[in-house]
Design a protein around this motif. Structure first.
Motif, PDB file in Angstrom:
ATOM      1  N   ARG A   1      -9.341  89.681  -9.960  1.00  0.00           N
ATOM      2  CA  ARG A   1      -8.946  89.867  -8.559  1.00  0.00           C
ATOM      3  C   ARG A   1      -7.430  89.831  -8.423  1.00  0.00           C
ATOM      4  N   ARG A   2      -6.797  90.862  -8.933  1.00  0.00           N
ATOM      5  CA  ARG A   2      -5.332  90.932  -8.902  1.00  0.00           C
ATOM      6  C   ARG A   2      -4.765  90.804  -7.493  1.00  0.00           C
ATOM      7  N   PRO A   3      -5.330  91.466  -6.474  1.00  0.00           N
ATOM      8  CA  PRO A   3      -4.767  91.333  -5.123  1.00  0.00           C
ATOM      9  C   PRO A   3      -4.715  89.889  -4.617  1.00  0.00           C
ATOM     10  N   GLU A   4      -5.716  89.062  -4.979  1.00  0.00           N
ATOM     11  CA  GLU A   4      -5.706  87.663  -4.549  1.00  0.00           C
ATOM     12  C   GLU A   4      -4.567  86.897  -5.219  1.00  0.00           C
ATOM     13  N   TYR A   5      -4.350  87.156  -6.500  1.00  0.00           N
ATOM     14  CA  TYR A   5      -3.229  86.538  -7.213  1.00  0.00           C
ATOM     15  C   TYR A   5      -1.897  86.923  -6.577  1.00  0.00           C
ATOM     16  N   ILE A   6      -1.729  88.187  -6.253  1.00  0.00           N
ATOM     17  CA  ILE A   6      -0.473  88.640  -5.653  1.00  0.00           C
ATOM     18  C   ILE A   6      -0.262  87.993  -4.290  1.00  0.00           C
ATOM     19  N   GLU A   7      -1.322  87.921  -3.498  1.00  0.00           N
ATOM     20  CA  GLU A   7      -1.217  87.268  -2.191  1.00  0.00           C
ATOM     21  C   GLU A   7      -0.805  85.807  -2.345  1.00  0.00           C
ATOM     22  N   ALA A   8      -1.377  85.121  -3.338  1.00  0.00           N
ATOM     23  CA  ALA A   8      -1.023  83.722  -3.580  1.00  0.00           C
ATOM     24  C   ALA A   8       0.415  83.593  -4.086  1.00  0.00           C
ATOM     25  N   TRP A   9       0.833  84.534  -4.927  1.00  0.00           N
ATOM     26  CA  TRP A   9       2.173  84.484  -5.525  1.00  0.00           C
ATOM     27  C   TRP A   9       3.275  84.476  -4.469  1.00  0.00           C
ATOM     28  N   TRP A  10       3.074  85.156  -3.356  1.00  0.00           N
ATOM     29  CA  TRP A  10       4.100  85.163  -2.311  1.00  0.00           C
ATOM     30  C   TRP A  10       4.440  83.758  -1.827  1.00  0.00           C
ATOM     31  N   ASN A  11       3.538  82.800  -2.025  1.00  0.00           N
ATOM     32  CA  ASN A  11       3.782  81.427  -1.584  1.00  0.00           C
ATOM     33  C   ASN A  11       4.700  80.637  -2.508  1.00  0.00           C
ATOM     34  N   VAL A  12       5.020  81.189  -3.671  1.00  0.00           N
ATOM     35  CA  VAL A  12       5.883  80.470  -4.610  1.00  0.00           C
ATOM     36  C   VAL A  12       7.156  81.241  -4.946  1.00  0.00           C
ATOM     37  N   VAL A  13       7.415  82.340  -4.258  1.00  0.00           N
ATOM     38  CA  VAL A  13       8.636  83.104  -4.540  1.00  0.00           C
ATOM     39  C   VAL A  13       9.872  82.261  -4.222  1.00  0.00           C
ATOM     40  N   ASN A  14      10.796  82.246  -5.163  1.00  0.00           N
ATOM     41  CA  ASN A  14      12.039  81.478  -5.027  1.00  0.00           C
ATOM     42  C   ASN A  14      13.124  82.400  -4.453  1.00  0.00           C
ATOM     43  N   TRP A  15      13.205  82.442  -3.128  1.00  0.00           N
ATOM     44  CA  TRP A  15      14.144  83.366  -2.497  1.00  0.00           C
ATOM     45  C   TRP A  15      15.595  82.980  -2.722  1.00  0.00           C
ATOM     46  N   ASP A  16      15.863  81.705  -2.965  1.00  0.00           N
ATOM     47  CA  ASP A  16      17.240  81.306  -3.290  1.00  0.00           C
ATOM     48  C   ASP A  16      17.678  81.953  -4.598  1.00  0.00           C
ATOM     49  N   ALA A  17      16.781  81.945  -5.589  1.00  0.00           N
ATOM     50  CA  ALA A  17      17.104  82.564  -6.880  1.00  0.00           C
ATOM     51  C   ALA A  17      17.233  84.080  -6.742  1.00  0.00           C
ATOM     52  N   VAL A  18      16.336  84.686  -5.970  1.00  0.00           N
ATOM     53  CA  VAL A  18      16.398  86.137  -5.764  1.00  0.00           C
ATOM     54  C   VAL A  18      17.700  86.515  -5.063  1.00  0.00           C
ATOM     55  N   SER A  19      18.093  85.718  -4.083  1.00  0.00           N
ATOM     56  CA  SER A  19      19.343  85.971  -3.369  1.00  0.00           C
ATOM     57  C   SER A  19      20.543  85.873  -4.311  1.00  0.00           C
ATOM     58  N   GLU A  20      20.528  84.876  -5.179  1.00  0.00           N
ATOM     59  CA  GLU A  20      21.612  84.730  -6.146  1.00  0.00           C
ATOM     60  C   GLU A  20      21.640  85.916  -7.106  1.00  0.00           C
ATOM     61  N   ASN A  21      20.457  86.339  -7.561  1.00  0.00           N
ATOM     62  CA  ASN A  21      20.382  87.523  -8.430  1.00  0.00           C
ATOM     63  C   ASN A  21      20.940  88.754  -7.724  1.00  0.00           C
ATOM     64  N   TYR A  22      20.642  88.855  -6.435  1.00  0.00           N
ATOM     65  CA  TYR A  22      21.087  90.007  -5.651  1.00  0.00           C
ATOM     66  C   TYR A  22      22.608  90.051  -5.541  1.00  0.00           C
ATOM     67  N   ILE A  23      23.221  88.921  -5.231  1.00  0.00           N
ATOM     68  CA  ILE A  23      24.679  88.862  -5.121  1.00  0.00           C
ATOM     69  C   ILE A  23      25.333  89.237  -6.449  1.00  0.00           C
ATOM     70  N   GLN A  24      24.772  88.733  -7.540  1.00  0.00           N
ATOM     71  CA  GLN A  24      25.324  89.067  -8.861  1.00  0.00           C
ATOM     72  C   GLN A  24      25.158  90.541  -9.179  1.00  0.00           C
ATOM     73  N   ALA A  25      23.996  91.105  -8.808  1.00  0.00           N
ATOM     74  CA  ALA A  25      23.758  92.532  -9.068  1.00  0.00           C
ATOM     75  C   ALA A  25      24.714  93.409  -8.282  1.00  0.00           C
ATOM     76  N   LEU A  26      24.962  93.043  -7.015  1.00  0.00           N
ATOM     77  CA  LEU A  26      25.902  93.819  -6.200  1.00  0.00           C
ATOM     78  C   LEU A  26      27.299  93.762  -6.789  1.00  0.00           C
ATOM     79  N   ALA A  27      27.692  92.597  -7.294  1.00  0.00           N
ATOM     80  CA  ALA A  27      29.015  92.454  -7.895  1.00  0.00           C
ATOM     81  C   ALA A  27      29.141  93.345  -9.133  1.00  0.00           C
ATOM     82  N   GLN A  28      28.061  93.459  -9.898  1.00  0.00           N
ATOM     83  CA  GLN A  28      28.084  94.286 -11.105  1.00  0.00           C
ATOM     84  C   GLN A  28      28.119  95.764 -10.756  1.00  0.00           C
ATOM     85  N   ASN A  29      27.592  96.111  -9.575  1.00  0.00           N
ATOM     86  CA  ASN A  29      27.554  97.527  -9.158  1.00  0.00           C
ATOM     87  C   ASN A  29      28.879  98.021  -8.610  1.00  0.00           C
ATOM     88  N   LYS A  30      29.804  97.091  -8.348  1.00  0.00           N
ATOM     89  CA  LYS A  30      31.085  97.493  -7.762  1.00  0.00           C
ATOM     90  C   LYS A  30      31.950  98.207  -8.783  1.00  0.00           C
TER      91      LYS A  30
END
Length: 205
Positions: free
Chosen positions: A176-205
Motif C-alpha cells: 500500500r504505497r499510497p498509505e506510506y506516502i500519506e504517512a510520510w508527510w507527517n515526518v518531513v523535516n521542512w527545516d532541513a529542506v529549507s536549508e537545502n533549498y537556500i544552499q541550492a539557490l546559492a549554487q545556482n547563482k
C-alpha cells in the motif's frame, strides 16, 4: 577518504507510528549499509576514493553499473534520512513555502503533485523536489538514480527525497504505497529542506 557512512540522525523508533522501528533498523543498517559497502568496494584503489559524489554523479555515464547503483543508494538514503524528523510534517515556512506556493499555486497542490509522482514511480525508485535553473521542480527516478546524475532525464539539485522502494515501507504497509506516502508527510523535516533549498539557490547563482 572522502566517503564515510553517516550516523542515522535519530533513533530507529523516532518516526513511529508513521515509519516503524523495525523498518528503520533494517533499511538503515542493512540496505543503506550494503549500498555504502558495495560502493566502496567498487571504487577501491581508484581516484574515485577521493572524488566527491557530486563529481562522480556528474560523470556517471562514464562509470560502471556498480558505481551508479551503489553510489546512488549511498547518497539517496542520506538525503532521505535527513529530510525526515520526529515531530515533523505540516507546511514549511519562509522562502521555501513562498516559492512552493508561487510555483505550484498552493502547498496543497504541491503536495498532491509530489504524492502522484511518488505513487506513479514504476517499480522501485525515488520522488524528488529539486532546484533546476533556480526553479522548483518535481521529478522521479528509477532504482537508485538521482537528479545529480548525467544519465537521468531531468537533472537538478535535490532538496527533498522520498524513497518508494518496497523495503522502505513493506513491513507496515505491505503493497500500500499510497498509505506510506500519506504517512510520510507527517515526518518531513521542512527545516532541513529549507536549508537545502537556500544552499541550492546559492549554487545556482
Amino acid at each position: 577518504m572522502t566517503h564515510t557512512f553517516p550516523h542515522l540522525p535519530y533513533p530507529y523508533d523516532s518516526l513511529e507510528p508513521y515509519i516503524d522501528a523495525k523498518t528503520m533498523e533494517v533499511h538503515y543498517s542493512k540496505h543503506h549499509r550494503a549500498y555504502f559497502d558495495k560502493f566502496m568496494a567498487a571504487i577501491q584503489s581508484t581516484k574515485l576514493e577521493s572524488t566527491s559524489l557530486y563529481e562522480i554523479f556528474a560523470n556517471m555515464s562514464q562509470h560502471p553499473p556498480a558505481i551508479r547503483n551503489n553510489g546512488g543508494g549511498f547518497y539517496n538514503h542520506i538525503l532521505y534520512w535527513n529530510c525526515m524528523t520526529p515531530n515533523g510534517g505540516g507546511a514549511p515556512t519562509g522562502k521555501i513555502n513562498d516559492d512552493i506556493i508561487s510555483t505550484f499555486g498552493s502547498f496543497e497542490t504541491f503536495q498532491q503533485q509530489f504524492t502522484e509522482a511518488a505513487i506513479n514511480t514504476f517499480g522501485s525508485g525515488f520522488a524528488w523536489l529539486i532546484v533546476k535553473d533556480g526553479q522548483l521542480k518535481i521529478t522521479s527516478t528509477s532504482n537508485q538514480d538521482n537528479p545529480l546524475m548525467d544519465v537521468v532525464t531531468v537533472q537538478g539539485e535535490p532538496i527533498l527525497a522520498l524513497d518508494v522502494w518496497e523495503h522502505a515501507y513493506y513491513i507496515s504497509y505491505q503493497n500500500r504505497r499510497p498509505e506510506y506516502i500519506e504517512a510520510w508527510w507527517n515526518v518531513v523535516n521542512w527545516d532541513a529542506v529549507s536549508e537545502n533549498y537556500i544552499q541550492a539557490l546559492a549554487q545556482n547563482k
